[in-house]
Each structure stands twice: as structure tokens, then as C-alpha cells.
Design an enzyme around this catalytic site. Structure first.
Site, PDB file in Angstrom:
ATOM      1  N   LYS A 151       9.391  -2.495  11.573  1.00 16.47           N
ATOM      2  CA  LYS A 151       9.165  -1.373  10.647  1.00 16.47           C
ATOM      3  C   LYS A 151       7.732  -1.418  10.155  1.00 16.47           C
ATOM      4  O   LYS A 151       7.212  -2.494   9.840  1.00 16.47           O
ATOM      5  CB  LYS A 151      10.122  -1.490   9.461  1.00 16.47           C
ATOM      6  N   ASP A 174       2.832  -9.093   9.231  1.00 20.90           N
ATOM      7  CA  ASP A 174       1.384  -9.254   9.128  1.00 20.90           C
ATOM      8  C   ASP A 174       1.089 -10.749   9.052  1.00 20.90           C
ATOM      9  O   ASP A 174       0.638 -11.263   8.024  1.00 20.90           O
ATOM     10  CB  ASP A 174       0.859  -8.510   7.895  1.00 20.90           C
ATOM     11  N   HIS A 234       9.298  -3.419   3.047  1.00 18.09           N
ATOM     12  CA  HIS A 234       8.838  -3.625   1.666  1.00 18.09           C
ATOM     13  C   HIS A 234      10.023  -3.877   0.734  1.00 18.09           C
ATOM     14  O   HIS A 234       9.939  -4.686  -0.192  1.00 18.09           O
ATOM     15  CB  HIS A 234       8.114  -2.371   1.150  1.00 18.09           C
ATOM     16  N   MET A 293       0.843  -1.196   0.000  1.00 15.34           N
ATOM     17  CA  MET A 293       0.000   0.000   0.000  1.00 15.34           C
ATOM     18  C   MET A 293       0.882   1.250   0.000  1.00 15.34           C
ATOM     19  O   MET A 293       0.415   2.342   0.326  1.00 15.34           O
ATOM     20  CB  MET A 293      -0.935  -0.007   1.212  1.00 15.34           C
TER      21      MET A 293
HETATM   22  O1  PAF Z   1      -0.083  -5.647   3.553  1.00 14.45           O
HETATM   23  C1  PAF Z   1      -0.541  -4.746   2.814  1.00 14.45           C
HETATM   24  O2  PAF Z   1       0.088  -3.727   2.574  1.00 14.45           O
HETATM   25  C2  PAF Z   1      -1.926  -4.928   2.207  1.00 14.45           C
HETATM   26  O3  PAF Z   1      -2.795  -5.552   3.099  1.00 14.45           O
HETATM   27  C3  PAF Z   1      -1.893  -5.664   0.848  1.00 14.45           C
HETATM   28  C4  PAF Z   1      -1.397  -7.086   0.994  1.00 14.45           C
HETATM   29  C5  PAF Z   1      -1.024  -4.896  -0.121  1.00 14.45           C
HETATM   30  C6  PAF Z   1      -3.307  -5.734   0.276  1.00 14.45           C
HETATM   31  O4  PAF Z   1      -3.851  -4.481   0.078  1.00 14.45           O
END
Ligand code: PAF
Length: 285
Positions: A184, A150, A37, A30
Site C-alpha cells: 500500500k 520505507d 498508516h 505526509m
Molecule cells: O514516510 C513519510 O511519509 C515521510 O518521509 C515522513 C517520515 C513523514 C517525513 O516527512
């Protein structure tokens, strides 16, 4: 690195690669990228011919009182960071592109949601499953990369691909932490300076569970009570939950044996932070 905003452009680029027998690694995000990331992208870079990152703040996964509007966004900085991590194609669609109208079909997740964040974020994982499924199709991904921070989302996505026979390999990537242990997260920017100082106590409390389990204390009620007390005293935040569950099923357990998750969520003034550790505890008694 190519940046595209439409599904058509994405599909065109994907088809060229697929026609040439290339593999595609997808990193759904996102945006407001951080090292977590970038680690996903770097791993995707090592394992695939083409790396696609999506940046899309998905309205379907936000509740009416959640932070969709004020979710942090910085597309220009994100593009630079994505390129530096080896992304070949950055897909940044508008909401109208992903959902030109109210979808006729969305997914409902039946398992692994009745715990942890699923309890307070009704419909959240349905929104995640729906958008992730759309992205899998659009990107024709061979592999897709998700952070273990997550962990519930990761468990739900494993459930999604298993239940619906989605031909994508899900790769879970270790949580990236600040030097003081804080996981993070794009939401860390919401922390006030005093809160930021205390936030590493979340990871410390989870580690104290690990230490206790390794010392043979496997009663989950006792472990949770001790960790909650520690979180309440040391984080300066409202403790939403501290849980120890089987993983990836996310079922309650009396004793910590097998693969288990210790997870916590705490609420600061403007940020709700989550963290977890996954343990494999041997020697069932
Ligand atoms: O983890 C995230 O940033 C979001 O939940 C994802 C997997 C991109 C789905 O929108």
C-alpha cells in the site's frame, strides 16, 4: 480527536500529558492515509497513552523535479481515518508554520544513503531526518512509528537516533499489502489501470529472491540479475534498481548472509513504486 495546526497548540497539549506522566506515540505521515498508516496508528494506540499523528508534506525532502506540488492531499478524509485508528491529536501544520524562514540548521545524513533511493533522490533523506527530528522535539515522543515499506528511511532514522542520542524508541511496522501483494502506498493512485494490474509483480520478484535464497542460492549478483529480468518482463515498467544489501547498513554484499534487504524501485508513467523484503539468512559458509 483534537486537530491542531500550530506548534504552540501541539506543545500545550503535549505538556499536559507529560506533566501527568503519560507516554506519547508519534506517527509522522505526509497524509493521504491508507491502511499502512492506520496500522502504524493502531500499534501506537496499543503501546502509548497518547497518540499524535502528524500530516505534513515536507518540501525539504522533495527534489526540484519531484512530486511535491501534486503529492495527493485529502485532509478531511485523513482526519476521519486518523480518528477511526485511535489518534488523539492530529497535527497538520502549514509549511510556514514548520519553516517560517529558511532554516539556519538542517541535518545531513552520512551513512545508509549511498544506495537504493538515496542514489536518485539527492538530499531526500537529509530532508526526512530534519523534519523527523523537529517532530520528535515538538511531540516529545516516547515512541515513533515508521513503516518497513520505507526500509531505507527506517534505517536512516535508526541512524539518526543512535548518532544524536535522541531519546525516542523507533518502532518499525510490517508493510501492509493489497490482497494481490502490492504494497500500500499513497502513490498507488497514480497508476493507470493497466499498470495497476501488473504492479504486484514487484513483490513477486522480491519473493522469488527469498525462495532462491532459502534454496541455498545466495550469490547476490545472480539473484539480482534473475529478479531484474523478471521485473522487466512482468511489471511493464522501467526498473530503476533491484538490490540486495546488508540491513540496516545498506552495504553491498557478495553473498546473502545475515540480515539482508532485497529491494526494488520501478518507474511507471506517473508513479515510482518501491518495495522490499528483509530476510535473515542463517548458516554462513
Ligand atoms: O514516510 C513519510 O511519509 C515521510 O518521509 C515522513 C517520515 C513523514 C517525513 O516527512
Amino acid at each position: 480527536m483534537k486537530i491542531v495546526q500550530t506548534i504552540n497548540e501541539l506543545k500545550k497539549a503535549v505538556h499536559i500529558e507529560k506533566k501527568n506522566g503519560k507516554t506519547i506515540g508519534l506517527v509522522p505521515t505526509m497524509g493521504f492515509l491508507h491502511e499502512g498508516h492506520l496500522t502504524l496508528a493502531e500499534q501506537a494506540r496499543k503501546e502509548n497513552d497518547m497518540v499524535i499523528m502528524s500530516i505534513f508534506v515536507n518540501p525539504l525532502q522533495f527534489g526540484p523535479n519531484e512530486d511535491f506540488e501534486r503529492y495527493p492531499r485529502d485532509p478531511e478524509r485523513d482526519a476521519k481515518l486518523a480518528e477511526s485508528a485511535g489518534v488523539d491529536l492530529l497535527f497538520m501544520p502549514a509549511v510556514k508554520e514548520m519553516y517560517p524562514e529558511e532554516p539556519a540548521v538542517t541535518l545531513t545524513v552520512h551513512k545508509r544513503t549511498n544506495a537504493l533511493c538515496g542514489l536518485s533522490r539527492e538530499g531526500h533523506f537529509d530532508g526526512v531526518a530534519t523534519v523527523v527530528m523537529k517532530l520528535f522535539h515538538m511531540a516529545e515522543a516516547n515512541r515513533a512509528y515508521f513503516g518497513k515499506k520505507d526500509a531505507q528511511q527506517l534505517a536512516v532514522i535508526h541512524g539518526l537516533v543512535d548518532s544524536l542520542n535522541v531519546p525516542v524508541k523507533i518502532v518499525g511496522v510490517e508493510t501492509v499489502r493489497e490482497t494481490d501483494g502490492l504494497a500500500k502506498s499513497s502513490r498507488n493512485v497514480y497508476l493507470l489501470p493497466e499498470e495497476r494490474k501488473k504492479a504486484p509483480a514487484i513483490y513477486k520478484a522480491l519473493q522469488s529472491i527469498k525462495t532462491a535464497v532459502e534454496a541455498g542460492n545466495t550469490n547476490t549478483e545472480t539473484l539480482k540479475q534473475q529478479a531484474r529480468l523478471r521485473l522487466e518482463n512482468e511489471t511493464g515498467a522501467n526498473v530503476e534498481y533491484v538490490e540486495i544489501l546488508s540491513y540496516p547498513e545498506l552495504e553491498p554484499i557478495k553473498e546473502a548472509h545475515g540480515t539482508v534487504i532485497a529491494a526494488a524501485a520501478v518507474k511507471y508513467k506517473h508513479a515510482r513504486l518501491i518495495d522490499n523484503i528483509i530476510l535473515t539468512v542463517k548458516g554462513r559458509v
